[in-house]
Design an enzyme around this catalytic site. Sequence first.
Site, PDB file in Angstrom:
ATOM      1  N   CYS A  74      -0.364   4.280   2.204  1.00 30.72           N
ATOM      2  CA  CYS A  74      -0.014   3.666   3.760  1.00 30.72           C
ATOM      3  C   CYS A  74       1.500   4.027   4.081  1.00 30.72           C
ATOM      4  O   CYS A  74       1.806   4.736   4.841  1.00 30.72           O
ATOM      5  CB  CYS A  74      -0.528   2.478   4.167  1.00 30.72           C
ATOM      6  SG  CYS A  74      -1.732   1.801   3.406  1.00 30.72           S
ATOM      7  N   ASP A  75       2.503   3.770   3.152  1.00 28.85           N
ATOM      8  CA  ASP A  75       3.736   3.603   3.601  1.00 28.85           C
ATOM      9  C   ASP A  75       4.755   4.411   2.748  1.00 28.85           C
ATOM     10  O   ASP A  75       5.940   4.432   3.028  1.00 28.85           O
ATOM     11  CB  ASP A  75       4.232   1.976   3.444  1.00 28.85           C
ATOM     12  CG  ASP A  75       3.408   1.265   4.456  1.00 28.85           C
ATOM     13  OD1 ASP A  75       2.831   1.875   5.517  1.00 28.85           O
ATOM     14  OD2 ASP A  75       3.129  -0.133   4.132  1.00 28.85           O
TER      15      ASP A  75
ATOM     16  N   CYS B 264       1.035  -1.301  -0.068  1.00 31.97           N
ATOM     17  CA  CYS B 264       0.012   0.052  -0.136  1.00 31.97           C
ATOM     18  C   CYS B 264       0.897   1.232  -0.218  1.00 31.97           C
ATOM     19  O   CYS B 264       1.541   1.531   1.070  1.00 31.97           O
ATOM     20  CB  CYS B 264      -0.854   0.013   1.073  1.00 31.97           C
ATOM     21  SG  CYS B 264      -1.944   1.553   1.397  1.00 31.97           S
TER      22      CYS B 264
END
Length: 305
Positions: free
Chosen positions: A134-135, A131
């Site tokens: 997200c990261d 993701c």
Amino acid sequence: MRDVIIIGSGPAGLTAALYAARANLAPLLIEGLESGGQLMLTTMVENFPGYRGGIMGPDLIAEMRAQAERFGTEIINGDVTAVELGSQPFIVRLGTAMQETKALILATGASARLLGLPSERTLMGHGVSTCATCDGYFFRDKPIAVVGGGDSAMEEAIFLTKFASQVTVLHRREQLRASKIMQDKAFANPKITFEWNTELAEVKDVDQGVVTGVVLRNNKTGETTELAVEGLFVAIGHTPNTGLFAGQLDLDANGYIVAADGARTSVRGVFACGDVQDHVYRQAITAAGTGCMAAIDAERYLEAL
Ligand code: NAP
């Protein structure tokens, strides 16, 4: 006979459980094999509102779980083996055990497809991610690689150029599957380079516990090379966990549950939330939001019965 059963224990299922419990519906939540869902595969979550310093994915799930239990959710471990949605009450089977329910909330999520390498699994959350939203932030000014040749891979590669010093796309063929417009955007981005006919042989370095590089195999020449990267994003698609429901309610062409008018599915009394009905946003916060919607819709449905 239950008022409501929730299948799935990610942010969607746990939020549905919290709201259903607080509506005095004494929900039963069945966890599933991948207890906690995709957040269990991440490390720091910095975009969940309310945690300004960030929170570890598994800790966020533990908090949500404790909060759902505090108001009377019963959580059981186990994997649902069959559901029967053809008539009321709905039947949920776990092997030989059986539960009946008036309303059912489906929060079985989607699973990111993985390459299947042991090193990929070991370093998940420690440099390997599924993701970018997200990261990506953790890879500021670092070289990274993205695996895949579809729209997801192009989208992630383009997004990641905001952070990374260099993004190398690793694709197993010499033609992308992505739409023309996404291809054009990726080709025009000076930070993105492509390695064609390339398969991932290994992610390094399991001994150090962080990603230091990837071993690549050219599937035309058989040649093996190494690329130094600090992050690896696997973007080879997601599979919605809808095998149990196929043929019983409406799924879209990609196998996701069709939810409309809130969290309602094509079967009255069955509601869906989280990634099992969303291939666009796929965030913990949107999953939680739709979990809340599913519980409120279920509560109103039960009131009207
Ligand atoms: P996808 O279209 O199925 O593409 C998956 C990619 O991963 C393909 O290039 C495939 O290679 C590769 N792949 C699959 N398994 C692999 C393996 N084991 N090893 C190496 N490579 C592997 O999936 P997606 O990109 O997630 O897209 C899913 C759907 O959502 C599509 O309809 C897409 O258009 C849509 N989507 C749209 C957008 C957008 O418009 N902004 C963004 C994301 C997704 P091959 O090409 O060789 O099969």
